[in-house]
Design a protein around this motif. Structure first.
Motif, PDB file in Angstrom:
ATOM      1  N   SER A   1     162.519  54.354  56.464  1.00 47.64           N
ATOM      2  CA  SER A   1     161.152  54.207  57.027  1.00 47.64           C
ATOM      3  C   SER A   1     161.327  54.660  58.504  1.00 47.64           C
ATOM      4  CB  SER A   1     160.616  52.778  56.836  1.00 47.64           C
ATOM      5  OG  SER A   1     160.213  52.483  55.287  1.00 47.64           O
ATOM      6  N   ARG A   2     162.338  54.215  59.028  1.00 41.03           N
ATOM      7  CA  ARG A   2     162.551  54.357  60.604  1.00 41.03           C
ATOM      8  C   ARG A   2     163.285  55.351  60.896  1.00 41.03           C
ATOM      9  NH1 ARG A   2     166.755  50.837  63.364  1.00 41.03           N
ATOM     10  NH2 ARG A   2     168.180  49.785  61.800  1.00 41.03           N
TER      11      ARG A   2
ATOM     12  N   SER B   1     165.809  50.950  52.356  1.00 40.08           N
ATOM     13  CA  SER B   1     164.424  51.292  52.272  1.00 40.08           C
ATOM     14  C   SER B   1     163.870  51.085  53.709  1.00 40.08           C
ATOM     15  CB  SER B   1     163.568  50.262  51.459  1.00 40.08           C
ATOM     16  OG  SER B   1     163.966  50.603  50.151  1.00 40.08           O
ATOM     17  N   GLY B   2     164.270  50.080  54.565  1.00 34.79           N
ATOM     18  CA  GLY B   2     163.937  50.077  55.750  1.00 34.79           C
ATOM     19  C   GLY B   2     164.538  51.030  56.791  1.00 34.79           C
TER      20      GLY B   2
ATOM     21  N   LEU C   1     173.016  42.645  48.193  1.00 36.00           N
ATOM     22  CA  LEU C   1     173.061  41.014  48.150  1.00 36.00           C
ATOM     23  C   LEU C   1     171.620  40.701  47.659  1.00 36.00           C
ATOM     24  CD1 LEU C   1     174.418  40.124  51.614  1.00 36.00           C
ATOM     25  CD2 LEU C   1     175.520  39.895  49.278  1.00 36.00           C
ATOM     26  N   ARG C   2     170.629  41.421  47.653  1.00 36.39           N
ATOM     27  CA  ARG C   2     169.305  41.033  47.002  1.00 36.39           C
ATOM     28  C   ARG C   2     169.102  41.838  45.405  1.00 36.39           C
ATOM     29  NH1 ARG C   2     164.899  42.450  51.363  1.00 36.39           N
ATOM     30  NH2 ARG C   2     165.779  41.477  53.075  1.00 36.39           N
ATOM     31  N   GLY C   3     170.324  42.240  45.007  1.00 38.15           N
ATOM     32  CA  GLY C   3     170.237  42.704  43.756  1.00 38.15           C
ATOM     33  C   GLY C   3     169.298  44.054  43.425  1.00 38.15           C
ATOM     34  N   LEU C   4     169.198  44.774  44.466  1.00 38.12           N
ATOM     35  CA  LEU C   4     168.196  45.748  44.258  1.00 38.12           C
ATOM     36  C   LEU C   4     168.831  46.883  43.439  1.00 38.12           C
ATOM     37  CD1 LEU C   4     166.508  45.799  47.992  1.00 38.12           C
ATOM     38  CD2 LEU C   4     165.628  44.739  45.790  1.00 38.12           C
TER      39      LEU C   4
ATOM     40  N   THR D   1     167.133  46.668  54.727  1.00 35.01           N
ATOM     41  CA  THR D   1     167.682  47.426  53.500  1.00 35.01           C
ATOM     42  C   THR D   1     167.630  48.706  53.680  1.00 35.01           C
ATOM     43  OG1 THR D   1     165.484  47.418  52.534  1.00 35.01           O
ATOM     44  CG2 THR D   1     166.775  45.503  52.044  1.00 35.01           C
TER      45      THR D   1
ATOM     46  N   ALA E   1     171.684  50.160  67.156  1.00 36.75           N
ATOM     47  CA  ALA E   1     170.382  50.296  66.518  1.00 36.75           C
ATOM     48  C   ALA E   1     170.387  49.688  65.024  1.00 36.75           C
ATOM     49  CB  ALA E   1     169.837  51.639  66.288  1.00 36.75           C
ATOM     50  N   GLY E   2     171.056  48.334  65.240  1.00 36.76           N
ATOM     51  CA  GLY E   2     171.120  47.613  63.826  1.00 36.76           C
ATOM     52  C   GLY E   2     170.077  46.611  63.932  1.00 36.76           C
ATOM     53  N   VAL E   3     169.557  46.358  62.606  1.00 36.06           N
ATOM     54  CA  VAL E   3     168.454  45.476  62.633  1.00 36.06           C
ATOM     55  C   VAL E   3     169.082  44.582  61.402  1.00 36.06           C
ATOM     56  CG1 VAL E   3     166.264  45.230  61.808  1.00 36.06           C
ATOM     57  CG2 VAL E   3     166.753  47.043  63.243  1.00 36.06           C
ATOM     58  N   SER E   4     169.155  43.291  61.844  1.00 40.13           N
ATOM     59  CA  SER E   4     169.523  42.336  60.741  1.00 40.13           C
ATOM     60  C   SER E   4     168.298  42.111  59.506  1.00 40.13           C
ATOM     61  CB  SER E   4     169.487  40.940  61.473  1.00 40.13           C
ATOM     62  OG  SER E   4     170.741  40.946  62.293  1.00 40.13           O
TER      63      SER E   4
ATOM     64  N   ALA F   1     174.391  44.897  64.081  1.00 39.59           N
ATOM     65  CA  ALA F   1     173.387  44.341  65.129  1.00 39.59           C
ATOM     66  C   ALA F   1     174.454  43.118  65.718  1.00 39.59           C
ATOM     67  CB  ALA F   1     172.113  43.696  64.439  1.00 39.59           C
TER      68      ALA F   1
ATOM     69  N   LEU G   1     167.978  53.451  43.328  1.00 41.09           N
ATOM     70  CA  LEU G   1     167.151  53.408  44.659  1.00 41.09           C
ATOM     71  C   LEU G   1     167.753  53.743  45.981  1.00 41.09           C
ATOM     72  CD1 LEU G   1     164.073  53.149  45.932  1.00 41.09           C
ATOM     73  CD2 LEU G   1     164.791  50.700  45.918  1.00 41.09           C
TER      74      LEU G   1
END
Lengths: 831, 224
Positions: B94-95, B90-91, B118-121, B88, B82-85, B52, B125
């Motif tokens: 979804s799109r 998962s997002g 960065l969120r350690g997910l 993740t 089509a970048g979204v700040s 983005a 997944l």
């Protein structure tokens, strides 16, 4: 001379309530000077100490990168010269694992040396001193980490390449609440273990912090300035505990400014009280003084007598003021033990001297005109009971100039910021002129009306009775009442903006990145109390067809349109929102996409209903027409959105949801565990501690604001009482004439009651309008907070003061009505 | 009806976007036609704040720079940012159908996963999400260029090793073109990043285009 003192003593002893009001006004001015000012300094010291604790040091250096050699060299020089002690901190996220690698949790790591923190304390679960558990090879962890990893105190966890033993649990860090948003539980590691972790290296994202503690009374600001010279621009930041920004700091600034305002307001009000009560006192003594003149006393002799009376009363007021000030200073630490711990009581000799000097100046200036008017008392006055002629133009101009100069000096002294001070003076001057203008208008209207009813006619004529001083009384009442209402309204606004931002039911945990397909299940887990908000990320590309110039936008020091925004959709206003423009959130008559805009956006760009805004959402443009503007009723911690669309416009756009939830203490670990096991993509942000700390500090400060707000209100009430009583003498005499002409006491009482109802209502109504206007300006321009009108509370207060006017007026008349006219005339006859 | 409404509005906006890529326009007042390019195809840059252009204008972000670079070499390909700040994997998953349906990409440069790390997910997944995204894009007929990410080292060797390995593994499993590291020559270089240390500045985005360009050319080749 002795005879003069004897005369003065006799006159004071025979003086009515005006002498008491004079003394009380002087007392209040003194109490304000010695107490509010002193307390303001004490509170500032106390909260600066808090601010030190909230930052854990005097000077704070931070950078997203390794500090530059130049800055480190400058720090070393400060330490080597003995001016400061330094502590190097590293803050970053990392994965904490169980020793068998079975579970891992993203954690917020703080690597700190032995001497951390310089101020405040780190509280651990066992109650032991932090330094005894902060040792090499060990860690102190937030309790939620134990739950998430399934470990206990004494177990070993893996962090980077090091195996570390959990020594204790972390309850509170002094400087943590300021760094509110955290994606994981805190772990504090000893600085000696930094190398063993092998986590701070090329390719790591680390927040570097350096805390400095000033030693041997070294001044903090010059030290910060010396270091700032070596800091890389926009990469390394040097702040002091005074300058570092936080919500508490902003509130403290506003709070101290509010205290200054209270001090200035109270002082000026008390000054007016002194003038008003002395005018009335000397008016009551006029006949005595006229007799003295008739018996050969010179005007100089009379002036000396009056000056002695003033000096004695002022000295009594000053002594009482200093006593009360000392008492308040001693009482405050007791009263506010839980609010501002560590307050010291007692008055310093400097504060007493400063108070006495300022009290003398205030008294001298505000008594100048009444004393001046004594020259107009002639021997002939004793014969005719004629009304004193109006003061000539010159004394009024001189007096006005004196008062203005004094007010400017006082304000500049108290507010310490020339520009704000001058605005304040201009504001108060404008208020007095407005009040006087309104008084002139009221008198003009009353002159042109000729009501049929005798009562109404007498009331209107009473406003113009010779010597009634209606214009002065009304101006004084409106000004004083405006100040009273403004102080209360300002206090309510401060409370609403800061304390009200942290209501008991405010969300304290946020769940981010919930996908549309996960929303229903997440809602079930979080239960009905959770607020779900769809978020669509977008940029603004044009306004009414004109592309956004991002360079120009970025130059704005405030928020601007160059950044990305979170859009959302709903079709009814939220509970804390209200429309300020537009008939409804969306207009059914408008075709195509519509958008409702929050008023904060208007500070970035001037917009009108009907303008269009073009957004880009993930590469797709969307042009929407503005159909309404909204504002938030409360500046709360609840989520809010600048741009809101009708659901049908955005609900198919790429989006995520976030949920805001109020979680009771102790229930978060279970809830978090359920959410994360169902949706591993969801992140949790816990602001529970932050909300608690901020709410606590602000509640404490608001109590103090309320306490000192009553000082000004008390001064205002004294003036109201004094202004009403000031014309009592004239009114009493008129009541006697009415009764001689055959009017019943009841009728006379009704006339005076109606007159005071009219005065009170006029003053209350005008003050209501003026205070709403002035506080709106203060909130927007000086405090930079949202304004709320509170019409109900303010109306009730205005009505209460109007009732006080009525009660004081009637109470002042009743004694004369109880006596026979002839008795009264004998009593007031010249001696 | 509401369902139809939303589809209509998003259909319209997508059409508006598509219209830009279609016929040449005419300048105002009958002047000479404006030199609107006739696009040879659409490249969609699908990702997070790195795509983005966080902290920059869209014009300075690598998708716009890539479009200009292609145009300067005679390749009239539209590049949609089509970048979204903050997004993740998962997002993005979804799109992804929305992207395929609305933007009809010929080539997708997928640069996602940084925020997961960065969120350690959970890395598993993330791998599953990215694999699904690539497969759905490929099913739509798009060529996928997968931009690899490397995670910040402070998360620890275990996590970063697993994270870094996701991209080669997905590329191997799906046949996507792999750019080993999107921020090659940019990450950890202060002069090429904003003050936050993780987002490239304008100069950094120019380096990103250099890194991507050979792989974009390969993707263009494969479209022939």
């Amino acid at each position: 001379m002795n005879r003069l003192f004897l005369l003065a003593r006799r006159e004071i002893l025979r003086a009515g309530p005006q002498a008491v009001l004079f003394v009380l006004s002087t007392t209040l001015a003194l109490v304000t000077l010695v107490s509010v000012g002193g307390f303001s300094r004490t509170v500032q010291d106390s909260f600066l100490r808090d601010a030190r604790e909230l930052h854990a040091g005097d000077v704070i250096l931070h950078s997203h990168r390794e500090f530059s050699e130049g800055l480190l060299r400058a720090v070393r020089a400060e330490v080597a010269s003995g001016r400061a002690e330094a502590a190097r901190l590293y803050e970053f996220y990392s994965m904490a694992r169980t020793s068998d690698n079975d579970r891992l949790v993203l954690s917020s790591i703080l690597v700190a040396p032995d001497n951390y923190p310089f101020y405040g304390t780190v509280t651990v679960g066992s109650g032991r001193p932090f330094q005894s558990v902060h040792e090499v090879g060990g860690v102190v962890v937030e309790p939620s980490l134990l739950d998430q990893l399934g470990v206990r105190v004494g177990d070993t966890i893996q962090l980077g390449s090091a195996a570390l033993t959990i020594r204790d649990t972390l309850i509170r860090e002094p400087d943590r609440p300021l760094n509110a948003f955290s994606l994981g539980p805190r772990i504090i590691v000893h600085a000696y273990d930094l190398e063993a972790l092998q986590l701070v290296r090329t390719g790591s994202r680390v927040e570097h912090r350096l805390l400095l503690k000033a030693l041997h009374g070294e001044r903090v600001d010059p030290m910060a300035a010396r270091l700032r010279v070596h800091a890389r621009k926009d990469e390394e930041w040097v702040e002091t505990f005074r300058t570092a920004r936080s919500g508490i700091k902003r509130f403290l600034d506003n709070f101290l400014f509010f205290l200054s305002l209270i001090g200035v307001f109270t002082l000026i009000l008390a000054g007016f009280g002194i003038q008003s009560s002395l005018t009335a006192l000397l008016r009551e003594k006029r006949d005595t003084l006229a007799v003295m003149r008739a018996l050969g006393a010179t005007s100089g002799y009379v002036a000396r007598l009056a000056a002695i009376i003033v000096c004695i009363l002022a000295a009594a007021g000053t002594a009482l003021g200093i006593l009360c000030g000392a008492w308040v200073q001693r009482l405050l630490p007791v009263l506010m033990r839980d609010i501002v711990p560590g307050l010291s009581g007692g008055l310093s000799p400097g504060a007493v001297l400063e108070g006495c000097l300022m009290g003398a100046v205030v008294t001298a200036v505000f008594t100048s005109i009444p004393l001046r008017r004594l020259r107009e008392v002639r021997p002939v006055s004793v014969l005719g009971h004629e009304v004193l002629p109006e003061t000539g133009r010159t004394p009024l101009v001189v007096h006005g100039a004196l008062v203005t100069v004094l007010a400017v000096l006082l304000v500049l002294w108290k507010i310490e910021d020339t520009r704000t001070g001058l605005w304040f003076v201009a504001g108060v001057g404008g208020l007095i002129l407005l009040s006087a203008g309104a008084g002139v208008l009221v008198l003009w209207i009353s002159r042109t009306r000729r009501p049929d009813r005798l009562l109404s006619r007498l009331v209107l004529r009473g406003l113009e009775r010779p010597g009634s001083g209606t214009l002065v009384t009304l101006t004084t009442l409106v000004t004083a009442l405006t100040v009273i209402l403004s102080i209360r309204l300002l206090e309510l606004n401060l409370f609403q903006n800061f304390v009200g931002s942290y209501p008991a039911e405010a969300p304290n945990v946020y769940f981010l990145d919930i996908q549309p397909s996960q929303r229903d299940e997440a809602r079930r887990i979080l239960e009905a109390s959770a607020e779900f908000h769809p978020v669509v990320r977008a940029r603004v590309t044009a306004v009414s067809g004109t592309p956004i110039d991002r360079e120009v936008e970025r130059q704005s020091r405030r928020d601007n349109l160059a950044r990305e925004f979170n859009l959302t959709y709903y079709d009814t206003l939220l509970g804390d929102e209200r429309l300020v423009a537009g008939k409804s959130l969306f207009d059914p008559k408008v075709h195509g996409p519509q958008v409702s805009v929050l008023t904060e956006v208007l500070e970035m760009r001037s917009l009108e209903i009907g303008d269009t805004i073009t957004f880009t959402i993930a590469g797709v443009p969307l042009e929407a027409r503005i159909t309404s503007f909204r504002e938030r009723v409360h500046s709360s911690v609840r989520p809010f959105f600048y741009f809101v669309f009708p659901p049908e416009v955005l609900e198919d756009a790429p989006q995520t949801f976030f949920a805001a939830v109020r979680v009771a203490p102790g229930q978060l670990p279970a809830l978090q565990s359920r959410m994360v096991s169902s949706f591993p993509n969801v992140s949790v942000i816990d602001v529970m501690e932050t909300v608690n700390v901020f709410a606590g500090v602000m509640r404490r400060l608001s109590v103090i604001v309320r306490f000192f707000g009553w000082f000004s209100i008390a001064a205002g009430l004294l003036i109201v009482t004094s202004a009403v009583l000031a014309t009592r003498h004239v009114r009493l005499r008129e009541s006697v004439y009415y009764r001689i002409l055959g009017a019943k006491s009841r009728f006379v009482l009704r006339v005076f009651a109606a007159e005071h109802v009219l005065l009170g209502t006029l003053a209350g109504g005008l003050a209501f309008v003026f205070s709403e206007m002035s506080v709106w300006i203060l909130c927007r321009q000086a405090f930079r907070i949202d304004f709320h009108a509170f019409p109900g509370t303010l109306g009730a207060l205005a009505s209460a003061v109007a009732l006080l006017v009525l009660a004081t007026g009637v109470a002042g008349t009743v004694p004369a009505l109880r006596k026979k006219p002839v008795v009264y005339l004998r009593e007031v006859a010249p001696e | 009806m509401r369902f139809l409404g939303c589809w209509t509005i998003w259909g319209l906006t997508a059409l508006m976007a598509a219209a830009c890529s279609g016929e040449p326009g005419t300048g105002p007042s009958g002047a000479l036609p404006a030199p609107t390019p006739v696009w040879q195809g659409t490249i969609v840059a699908l990702g997070d704040s790195l795509t983005a252009g966080y902290g920059l204008s869209e014009d300075e972000a690598w998708p716009a720079l890539l479009e200009r670079r292609l145009a300067s070499e005679g390749r009239a390909w539209r590049v949609v940012n089509a970048g979204v700040s903050g997004e993740t994997s998962s997002g993005t998953l979804s799109r992804v159908d929305w992207v395929v349906g609305r933007l009809k990409p010929d080539i997708v440069i997928l640069a996602i996963g940084g925020n997961d790390g960065l969120r350690g997910l959970d890395v598993g997944l993330m791998k599953s999400n990215i694999t699904s995204i690539v497969q759905r894009l490929q099913d739509s007929g798009a060529v996928v260029v997968l931009a690899g990410m490397k995670m910040v080292r402070n998360l620890g060797p275990d996590y970063t090793t697993q994270f870094d390995a996701v991209y080669p593994a997905v590329a191997r499993d799906t046949g996507a073109l792999l750019v080993p590291f999107l921020l090659e020559g940019v990450a950890s270089i202060p002069s090429l990043n904003l003050a936050d240390g993780i987002h490239p500045n304008a100069a950094g985005h120019r380096v990103v285009v250099k890194t991507l360009y050979p792989y974009v050319l390969k993707a263009l080749e494969s479209r022939r």
